[in-house]
Motif scaffolding. Structure first.
Motif, PDB file in Angstrom:
ATOM      1  N   ALA A 167      -4.398 -30.871  60.576  1.00 41.63           N
ATOM      2  CA  ALA A 167      -5.292 -30.814  59.966  1.00 41.63           C
ATOM      3  C   ALA A 167      -4.676 -29.772  58.653  1.00 41.63           C
ATOM      4  O   ALA A 167      -3.787 -28.992  58.723  1.00 41.63           O
ATOM      5  CB  ALA A 167      -6.099 -30.762  60.166  1.00 41.63           C
ATOM      6  N   GLU A 168      -5.954 -29.916  57.591  1.00 36.92           N
ATOM      7  CA  GLU A 168      -4.756 -28.858  57.136  1.00 36.92           C
ATOM      8  C   GLU A 168      -5.624 -27.103  57.440  1.00 36.92           C
ATOM      9  O   GLU A 168      -6.445 -27.615  58.011  1.00 36.92           O
ATOM     10  CB  GLU A 168      -6.389 -28.899  55.789  1.00 36.92           C
ATOM     11  CG  GLU A 168      -6.487 -28.156  54.522  1.00 36.92           C
ATOM     12  CD  GLU A 168      -7.361 -28.202  53.030  1.00 36.92           C
ATOM     13  OE1 GLU A 168      -7.605 -27.279  52.402  1.00 36.92           O
ATOM     14  OE2 GLU A 168      -7.437 -28.979  52.809  1.00 36.92           O
ATOM     15  N   ASP A 169      -4.582 -26.597  56.469  1.00 39.31           N
ATOM     16  CA  ASP A 169      -4.126 -25.482  57.549  1.00 39.31           C
ATOM     17  C   ASP A 169      -5.054 -24.206  56.905  1.00 39.31           C
ATOM     18  O   ASP A 169      -5.520 -23.719  56.008  1.00 39.31           O
ATOM     19  CB  ASP A 169      -2.855 -24.705  56.766  1.00 39.31           C
ATOM     20  CG  ASP A 169      -2.595 -23.444  57.749  1.00 39.31           C
ATOM     21  OD1 ASP A 169      -2.929 -23.808  58.816  1.00 39.31           O
ATOM     22  OD2 ASP A 169      -1.246 -23.156  57.569  1.00 39.31           O
ATOM     23  N   HIS A 180     -12.451 -29.377  54.860  1.00 39.74           N
ATOM     24  CA  HIS A 180     -13.594 -30.495  56.148  1.00 39.74           C
ATOM     25  C   HIS A 180     -11.143 -30.212  57.260  1.00 39.74           C
ATOM     26  O   HIS A 180     -10.786 -30.451  57.016  1.00 39.74           O
ATOM     27  CB  HIS A 180     -13.297 -31.738  55.845  1.00 39.74           C
ATOM     28  CG  HIS A 180     -14.310 -32.051  54.645  1.00 39.74           C
ATOM     29  ND1 HIS A 180     -15.715 -33.135  56.068  1.00 39.74           N
ATOM     30  CD2 HIS A 180     -14.775 -32.045  53.635  1.00 39.74           C
ATOM     31  CE1 HIS A 180     -16.046 -32.762  54.815  1.00 39.74           C
ATOM     32  NE2 HIS A 180     -16.460 -32.244  53.436  1.00 39.74           N
ATOM     33  N   VAL A 181     -12.069 -30.443  58.385  1.00 36.84           N
ATOM     34  CA  VAL A 181     -10.532 -30.608  59.131  1.00 36.84           C
ATOM     35  C   VAL A 181     -11.117 -31.633  60.284  1.00 36.84           C
ATOM     36  O   VAL A 181     -12.209 -31.918  60.677  1.00 36.84           O
ATOM     37  CB  VAL A 181     -10.684 -28.474  60.147  1.00 36.84           C
ATOM     38  CG1 VAL A 181     -10.689 -28.333  59.009  1.00 36.84           C
ATOM     39  CG2 VAL A 181     -11.517 -28.498  61.152  1.00 36.84           C
ATOM     40  N   VAL A 182      -9.786 -31.423  60.875  1.00 33.89           N
ATOM     41  CA  VAL A 182     -10.111 -32.869  61.928  1.00 33.89           C
ATOM     42  C   VAL A 182      -9.455 -31.466  64.134  1.00 33.89           C
ATOM     43  O   VAL A 182      -8.514 -31.036  63.605  1.00 33.89           O
ATOM     44  CB  VAL A 182      -9.117 -33.728  62.949  1.00 33.89           C
ATOM     45  CG1 VAL A 182      -9.052 -34.256  63.620  1.00 33.89           C
ATOM     46  CG2 VAL A 182      -9.202 -34.712  61.306  1.00 33.89           C
ATOM     47  N   LEU A 183     -10.439 -31.153  63.982  1.00 28.15           N
ATOM     48  CA  LEU A 183     -10.143 -30.608  65.426  1.00 28.15           C
ATOM     49  C   LEU A 183      -9.435 -30.985  66.965  1.00 28.15           C
ATOM     50  O   LEU A 183      -9.641 -32.475  67.163  1.00 28.15           O
ATOM     51  CB  LEU A 183     -11.463 -29.544  66.037  1.00 28.15           C
ATOM     52  CG  LEU A 183     -12.384 -29.098  64.772  1.00 28.15           C
ATOM     53  CD1 LEU A 183     -13.852 -28.458  65.554  1.00 28.15           C
ATOM     54  CD2 LEU A 183     -11.703 -27.817  64.672  1.00 28.15           C
ATOM     55  N   GLY A 185      -9.441 -33.227  70.266  1.00 35.35           N
ATOM     56  CA  GLY A 185     -10.131 -34.033  70.718  1.00 35.35           C
ATOM     57  C   GLY A 185     -11.054 -35.007  69.370  1.00 35.35           C
ATOM     58  O   GLY A 185     -11.932 -36.013  69.978  1.00 35.35           O
ATOM     59  N   GLY A 186     -10.816 -35.529  68.518  1.00 35.84           N
ATOM     60  CA  GLY A 186     -10.178 -36.352  66.809  1.00 35.84           C
ATOM     61  C   GLY A 186     -11.544 -34.968  66.486  1.00 35.84           C
ATOM     62  O   GLY A 186     -12.659 -36.547  65.818  1.00 35.84           O
ATOM     63  N   ILE A 187     -12.329 -34.563  66.496  1.00 36.89           N
ATOM     64  CA  ILE A 187     -13.300 -33.396  66.493  1.00 36.89           C
ATOM     65  C   ILE A 187     -13.825 -33.102  65.134  1.00 36.89           C
ATOM     66  O   ILE A 187     -12.796 -32.752  64.176  1.00 36.89           O
ATOM     67  CB  ILE A 187     -14.104 -32.715  67.008  1.00 36.89           C
ATOM     68  CG1 ILE A 187     -14.608 -33.458  68.388  1.00 36.89           C
ATOM     69  CG2 ILE A 187     -15.268 -32.564  66.914  1.00 36.89           C
ATOM     70  CD1 ILE A 187     -14.943 -31.949  69.359  1.00 36.89           C
ATOM     71  N   HIS A 188     -14.426 -33.995  63.926  1.00 37.59           N
ATOM     72  CA  HIS A 188     -14.174 -33.559  62.137  1.00 37.59           C
ATOM     73  C   HIS A 188     -15.211 -32.932  62.601  1.00 37.59           C
ATOM     74  O   HIS A 188     -16.763 -31.988  62.572  1.00 37.59           O
ATOM     75  CB  HIS A 188     -15.294 -34.789  61.625  1.00 37.59           C
ATOM     76  CG  HIS A 188     -13.658 -35.997  61.628  1.00 37.59           C
ATOM     77  ND1 HIS A 188     -12.840 -36.189  60.207  1.00 37.59           N
ATOM     78  CD2 HIS A 188     -13.202 -36.655  62.740  1.00 37.59           C
ATOM     79  CE1 HIS A 188     -12.123 -36.821  60.927  1.00 37.59           C
ATOM     80  NE2 HIS A 188     -12.725 -37.896  62.073  1.00 37.59           N
ATOM     81  N   ALA A 189     -14.726 -31.612  61.681  1.00 36.09           N
ATOM     82  CA  ALA A 189     -15.704 -30.444  61.274  1.00 36.09           C
ATOM     83  C   ALA A 189     -15.695 -29.961  60.009  1.00 36.09           C
ATOM     84  O   ALA A 189     -14.363 -30.291  59.137  1.00 36.09           O
ATOM     85  CB  ALA A 189     -15.425 -29.720  62.097  1.00 36.09           C
ATOM     86  N   PHE A 190     -16.610 -29.305  59.436  1.00 38.77           N
ATOM     87  CA  PHE A 190     -16.535 -28.899  57.755  1.00 38.77           C
ATOM     88  C   PHE A 190     -16.504 -27.122  58.390  1.00 38.77           C
ATOM     89  O   PHE A 190     -17.893 -26.619  58.688  1.00 38.77           O
ATOM     90  CB  PHE A 190     -18.231 -29.179  57.596  1.00 38.77           C
ATOM     91  CG  PHE A 190     -17.980 -28.907  55.757  1.00 38.77           C
ATOM     92  CD1 PHE A 190     -17.695 -29.304  54.633  1.00 38.77           C
ATOM     93  CD2 PHE A 190     -18.774 -27.634  55.305  1.00 38.77           C
ATOM     94  CE1 PHE A 190     -17.323 -28.744  53.389  1.00 38.77           C
ATOM     95  CE2 PHE A 190     -18.222 -26.950  53.870  1.00 38.77           C
ATOM     96  CZ  PHE A 190     -17.612 -27.741  53.397  1.00 38.77           C
ATOM     97  N   LEU A 204     -17.782 -23.118  61.210  1.00 39.66           N
ATOM     98  CA  LEU A 204     -17.522 -24.642  61.379  1.00 39.66           C
ATOM     99  C   LEU A 204     -19.281 -25.493  62.108  1.00 39.66           C
ATOM    100  O   LEU A 204     -20.076 -24.825  63.105  1.00 39.66           O
ATOM    101  CB  LEU A 204     -16.885 -24.868  63.393  1.00 39.66           C
ATOM    102  CG  LEU A 204     -15.665 -24.038  63.337  1.00 39.66           C
ATOM    103  CD1 LEU A 204     -15.658 -22.609  63.514  1.00 39.66           C
ATOM    104  CD2 LEU A 204     -14.499 -24.873  64.248  1.00 39.66           C
ATOM    105  N   PHE A 205     -18.723 -26.476  61.200  1.00 41.59           N
ATOM    106  CA  PHE A 205     -20.297 -27.315  60.977  1.00 41.59           C
ATOM    107  C   PHE A 205     -20.114 -27.994  61.825  1.00 41.59           C
ATOM    108  O   PHE A 205     -19.084 -29.227  61.351  1.00 41.59           O
ATOM    109  CB  PHE A 205     -20.976 -27.326  59.876  1.00 41.59           C
ATOM    110  CG  PHE A 205     -21.335 -26.236  58.927  1.00 41.59           C
ATOM    111  CD1 PHE A 205     -22.542 -25.799  58.352  1.00 41.59           C
ATOM    112  CD2 PHE A 205     -20.900 -25.572  58.279  1.00 41.59           C
ATOM    113  CE1 PHE A 205     -23.297 -24.332  57.986  1.00 41.59           C
ATOM    114  CE2 PHE A 205     -20.909 -24.238  58.354  1.00 41.59           C
ATOM    115  CZ  PHE A 205     -22.210 -24.423  57.545  1.00 41.59           C
ATOM    116  N   VAL A 206     -20.761 -28.660  62.589  1.00 39.55           N
ATOM    117  CA  VAL A 206     -20.272 -29.587  63.141  1.00 39.55           C
ATOM    118  C   VAL A 206     -21.447 -30.342  64.011  1.00 39.55           C
ATOM    119  O   VAL A 206     -22.657 -29.854  63.700  1.00 39.55           O
ATOM    120  CB  VAL A 206     -19.456 -29.706  64.850  1.00 39.55           C
ATOM    121  CG1 VAL A 206     -18.195 -28.568  64.493  1.00 39.55           C
ATOM    122  CG2 VAL A 206     -20.250 -28.846  65.446  1.00 39.55           C
TER     123      VAL A 206
END
Length: 377
Positions: A167-169, A180-183, A185-190, A204-206
Motif C-alpha cells: 500500500a502507499e507508504d 487512499h490506503v489498504v489496511l 484485513g483488506g480494509i480500504h481507508a482514506f 483515518l476515515f473508514v
C-alpha cells in the motif's frame, strides 16, 4: 433527547471510559487520567475516536467553484490529495464554522465540520450553491463514516504497520496531505496526515462497519510503541497548548478570522496570483482587515499555580477589564497554567503583564505568542 452514538461506543465502555454528551454524541471524555493521556500523545502515541465530526461531500462539475463561493479559502486551487484548513463565514464576516477540506478527486471534496455545526454547514452549503446557480451536490455522510486518529511521535510507525504490504507508504505522506490506503484485513481507508494535537499524526476515515476492526488494529500495532486510549479532555488540553482554536470558545459568529489571528486563511486573491471571485462575507472581511481589530486572540502564561478558565475576566495592571479568557488549563507539558483570551489590541503585545480574575483573586498572567507549545521547539 436521544444522543448519537459512535460505532466504537461498545469499545469505550469495555475500556471503562467516562462517557459524556458532547455536541449531541455519547463520547469518551477520558479512560484513565487526563494528564497521562496528554503525555502519551506528546511522548508516544494516542488513539482517538473522532466519529462525531461531520463528513460532508460536495461533488459535481461546479464543486470547486461552489466551495470557492461558500468558504473563505480558494478551494479550486487545491491539488488532488490536499487538505486545507478554512472557514465558513456569515455575510457579516462572523465565523459559522472552521472546517478542513480534502480534495478526493477533481469533482469530489470532503468537508469535515465540527459536530455542533454539521447541520448548519450542510444547510449553508446547499443554500449558497443554490443561490449561485451552481451544479454541485451536497451529501451528509457522517452516519456512514467513522474517524479514528493516531497522534504522537510514534504515529507514523503505527499507521505504517497498519497498512498492507504494497500500500502507499504513510511516511511519504506530507503534512496536510491525504491518500487512499489498504489496511490489514483488506480494509480500504482514506488517510490524512492531519490532526488537532500539535503533534505528528494521522486521521483515518473508514466505513462505520469496519471501525471496530480498525480501532483494534491500531491498538494491536501500537501496543509495543506505548499507544494509549485518549478522550476529549486530553484532546482539549493538547489543542490548547498548540494554539488551535475551538469553535464555541475561540470561534463564534461574534468574531471574524482576523480577531482570531487567522486572517491569513482568508484568500482575497493577489495581483500576482490566481484571480479570486466573490465569496460569502468578502466585503465585510475586507472592511475588517482594513479597519483593524479592536480585540485580539492571545496566549497567556500563568505566573502562579491557578489556571484561568473560559469566561474569566482578564484585567490590566490598574484593574480594568480588558478581555475574556476563552480556554485555560494547567499545562501538562509546560508545567504552568496557560490560556487563550481575547484582549484589547492595545494590550496584546507579548510580554504585557495582565491578570485573570480567578474567583475574585487576580492571578498574574503574561501575554505570550501563540502557539504556547511547538513540536520540536
Amino acid at each position: 433527547m436521544t444522543t448519537l452514538q459512535t460505532p466504537l461506543l461498545d469499545r469505550h465502555h469495555a475500556a471503562d471510559a467516562t462517557i459524556v454528551d458532547f455536541a449531541g454524541w455519547d463520547m469518551p471524555l477520558r479512560y484513565s487520567s487526563d494528564v497521562a493521556e496528554h503525555h502519551a500523545v506528546r511522548e508516544r502515541a494516542g488513539l482517538f475516536d473522532l466519529s462525531h465530526m461531520g463528513e460532508v461531500m460536495v461533488t459535481g462539475p461546479d464543486a470547486a467553484t461552489a466551495l470557492d463561493y461558500a468558504l473563505v479559502g480558494h478551494m479550486s486551487q487545491m491539488p488532488l490529495g490536499a487538505a486545507k484548513y478554512t472557514m465558513m463565514c456569515a455575510p457579516d464576516g462572523g465565523v459559522i464554522d472552521d472546517v478542513v477540506v480534502y480534495r478526493r478527486d477533481w469533482e469530489h471534496f470532503m468537508v469535515v465540520a465540527n459536530a455542533s455545526n454539521r447541520e448548519v454547514v450542510v444547510q449553508e452549503l446547499r443554500a449558497r450553491i443554490h443561490a449561485a446557480g451552481l451544479d454541485a451536490a451536497v451529501a451528509d455522510e457522517t452516519a456512514a463514516i467513522a474517524l479514528i486518529a493516531v497522534q504522537g511521535p510514534a504515529s507514523c510507525e503505527i499507521v505504517s504497520d497498519m497498512c498492507e504490504l504494497g500500500a502507499e507508504d504513510p511516511p511519504a505522506l506530507k503534512y496536510y496531505k491525504a491518500t487512499h490506503v489498504v489496511l490489514h484485513g483488506g480494509i480500504h481507508a482514506f488517510v490524512a496526515r492531519t490532526g488537532y494535537t500539535g503533534e505528528d499524526g494521522f486521521e483515518l476515515f473508514v466505513p462505520v462497519d469496519v471501525a471496530g476492526e480498525v480501532w483494534d488494529l491500531a491498538l494491536e500495532r501500537g501496543e509495543s510503541r506505548g499507544i494509549q486510549l485518549c478522550g476529549l479532555a486530553a484532546r482539549d488540553s493538547l489543542r490548547l497548548e498548540a494554539g488551535m482554536p475551538l469553535y464555541g470558545n475561540e470561534l463564534s459568529p461574534d468574531v471574524t478570522p482576523f480577531e482570531a489571528g487567522l486572517g491569513r486563511i482568508v484568500n482575497f486573491g493577489r495581483a500576482d496570483g490566481p484571480a479570486r471571485g466573490d465569496f460569502v462575507g468578502r466585503t465585510a472581511l475586507e472592511e475588517r482587515k482594513a479597519a483593524g481589530s479592536e480585540t485580539t486572540l492571545v496566549g497567556l502564561r500563568g505566573e502562579g499555580r491557578r489556571a484561568a478558565r473560559a469566561g474569566y475576566d482578564v484585567v490590566s495592571e490598574d484593574g480594568a477589564v480588558v478581555g475574556t479568557v476563552t480556554s485555560g488549563v494547567p499545562s501538562p507539558t509546560l508545567g504552568y497554567p496557560v490560556a487563550m483570551a481575547y484582549v484589547a489590541t492595545e494590550v496584546s503585545e507579548p510580554g504585557t503583564a495582565l491578570a485573570a480574575d480567578v474567583r475574585g483573586r487576580q492571578e498574574p498572567m503574561t501575554v505570550v505568542a501563540l502557539p504556547l507549545y511547538r513540536r520540536g521547539a
